[in-house]
Design an enzyme around this catalytic site. Structure first.
Site, mmCIF file in Angstrom:
data_model
loop_
_atom_site.group_PDB
_atom_site.id
_atom_site.type_symbol
_atom_site.label_atom_id
_atom_site.label_comp_id
_atom_site.label_asym_id
_atom_site.label_seq_id
_atom_site.Cartn_x
_atom_site.Cartn_y
_atom_site.Cartn_z
ATOM 1 N N SER A 264 -6.709 11.632 24.532
ATOM 2 C CA SER A 264 -7.907 10.807 24.406
ATOM 3 C C SER A 264 -9.054 11.290 25.282
ATOM 4 O O SER A 264 -10.198 10.866 25.090
ATOM 5 C CB SER A 264 -7.574 9.348 24.762
ATOM 6 O OG SER A 264 -7.108 9.257 26.095
ATOM 7 N N GLY B 178 -2.026 24.399 9.943
ATOM 8 C CA GLY B 178 -3.029 25.204 10.631
ATOM 9 C C GLY B 178 -3.628 24.554 11.861
ATOM 10 O O GLY B 178 -4.447 25.175 12.553
ATOM 11 N N GLU C 53 4.936 2.339 4.050
ATOM 12 C CA GLU C 53 3.647 1.661 3.995
ATOM 13 C C GLU C 53 2.522 2.673 3.804
ATOM 14 O O GLU C 53 1.351 2.307 3.842
ATOM 15 C CB GLU C 53 3.422 0.856 5.273
ATOM 16 C CG GLU C 53 4.451 -0.246 5.467
ATOM 17 C CD GLU C 53 4.201 -1.064 6.715
ATOM 18 O OE1 GLU C 53 3.485 -2.073 6.622
ATOM 19 O OE2 GLU C 53 4.724 -0.676 7.773
ATOM 20 N N GLU D 58 0.810 -1.215 0.000
ATOM 21 C CA GLU D 58 0.000 0.000 0.000
ATOM 22 C C GLU D 58 0.842 1.262 0.000
ATOM 23 O O GLU D 58 0.305 2.368 0.012
ATOM 24 C CB GLU D 58 -0.937 0.000 1.213
ATOM 25 C CG GLU D 58 -1.975 -1.106 1.189
ATOM 26 C CD GLU D 58 -2.811 -1.071 -0.086
ATOM 27 O OE1 GLU D 58 -3.231 0.024 -0.493
ATOM 28 O OE2 GLU D 58 -3.040 -2.137 -0.678
ATOM 29 N N ALA E 186 -0.471 7.231 15.595
ATOM 30 C CA ALA E 186 -1.405 6.622 14.654
ATOM 31 C C ALA E 186 -2.736 7.363 14.646
ATOM 32 O O ALA E 186 -3.273 7.736 15.692
ATOM 33 C CB ALA E 186 -1.630 5.154 15.029
#
Length: 343
Positions: free
Chosen positions: A319, A286, A220, A204, A279
């Site tokens: 998170s 910006g 990748e 990919e 990830a």
């Protein structure tokens, strides 16, 4: 007098004589004046940038001329080409100016993929108007206007004319395979890509023209047009870089040495060395980012573009509150040497 580049090419023309593509087996950067003078005595060359079509009858004289000036590699090409019915051209670039013909563009793309010049080290301005859109098939390059008839003729003979792509650029590996690389899906690396020794491009992974890797890298993700990746950097699965043709404007996006772009991450600003984007995080110039100190205390909020080119940065998504945070990251990534040493 100095010259910029020289190439003896064999290629494909449409039925009306327009060049579709040109293959230069051994392009020459900064050819000697003796080499150009030897060619001038045989061909009608009066200086400047030129693409001169040659015929099979001229090959014997060219071979002698090449041998007389010690250009054995060009003489070997001539020896192979003797008897061919394919179109041939000698392209001479006196200077690195904007290309004016299709053979000139292909010579410059060949210089990049042969690692003779690095991305952004050559003038490609105006090249798109000189590259025809071509059907790349199991029988080579075919002009789009001639494709239906060629498909019909193939069917009439009981075979399939397989069209691999319709594009201005062919895949690099049909023109050169640089030493010390691995490419899992060759159609994903275009001619004009610069693929550094030790680079592995997985299925990919993608490398556009005037872009690439300068050394050992695991690709990748996507290296867009104009993006240069430094030695030792890893582009994780599905990640992308914003090229100057796709929204980067005049900002030259780059990745420094020993950086990591995590899986499905994105980059829209230049990175220094030893930087990491976690990830799934896409960072543009910006993007508002919060700087943290060593104790994870908030320092201030700025635009990510203000950090362009700085090293040892870790970009992460909080998170709990969703904000993008930036910390100093002193630990450089290390690629698995076992993946690259057998290239």
């Amino acid at each position: 007098m100095s010259y910029f580049a020289f190439g003896l090419g064999i290629g494909t023309q449409s039925s009306n004589g327009d060049w579709l593509e040109i293959y230069y087996n051994t392009p020459v950067l900064n050819p000697s004046e003796a080499l150009i003078k030897a060619v001038t005595e045989i061909l009608d060359y009066e200086g400047g940038d030129a693409a001169i079509e040659i015929c099979e009858a001229q090959l014997k004289d060219l071979e002698v001329a090449f041998l007389n000036v010690g250009a054995e590699d060009q003489a070997e090409i001539v020896e192979v080409l003797k008897g061919t019915q394919q179109s041939m051209v000698i392209t001479i670039l006196e200077t690195d100016s904007s290309p004016a013909t299709t053979p000139e563009v292909y010579l410059k793309l060949a210089l990049l993929s042969h690692r003779l010049v690095k991305p952004h080290g050559i003038d490609l301005s105006g090249m798109f108007g000189l590259l025809p859109n071509v059907a790349w098939t199991s029988e080579g390059a075919i002009a789009l206007a001639e494709l239906p008839r060629r498909q019909l003729a193939a069917r009439a003979q009981g075979r399939l004319l397989d069209v691999h792509s319709v594009d201005k650029f062919p895949k690099m590996t049909n023109y050169v395979v640089p030493a010390g690389i691995r490419i899992a899906a060759t159609s994903r690396v275009r001619l004009g890509a610069y693929v550094g020794e030790g680079t592995t491009v997985m299925h990919e992974g993608f490398i556009n023209f005037n872009a690439g890797t300068l050394g050992v890298s695991m690709v990748e993700g996507r290296i867009s047009a104009g993006v240069v990746v430094g030695n030792g950097s890893d582009l994780g699965g599905g990640c992308s870089t914003m090229g100057t043709l796709s929204g980067g404007n005049n900002v030259r996006i780059s990745v420094g040495e020993n950086c990591l772009l995590g899986a499905n991450a994105g980059l829209g600003l230049p990175l220094g060395d030893r930087c990491t984007i976690e990830a799934g995080l896409y960072v543009t110039g910006g993007s508002k980012v919060t700087l943290l100190d060593d104790q994870n205390n908030e320092v201030k909020t700025i635009k990510a573009g203000e950090l362009a080119g700085q090293s040892d940065l870790l970009f992460r998504r909080n998170s709990q509150n969703g904000r993008i945070e930036v910390k100093t990251n002193k630990s450089a990534i290390e690629l698995n040497a076992e993946l690259h040493k057998h290239n």
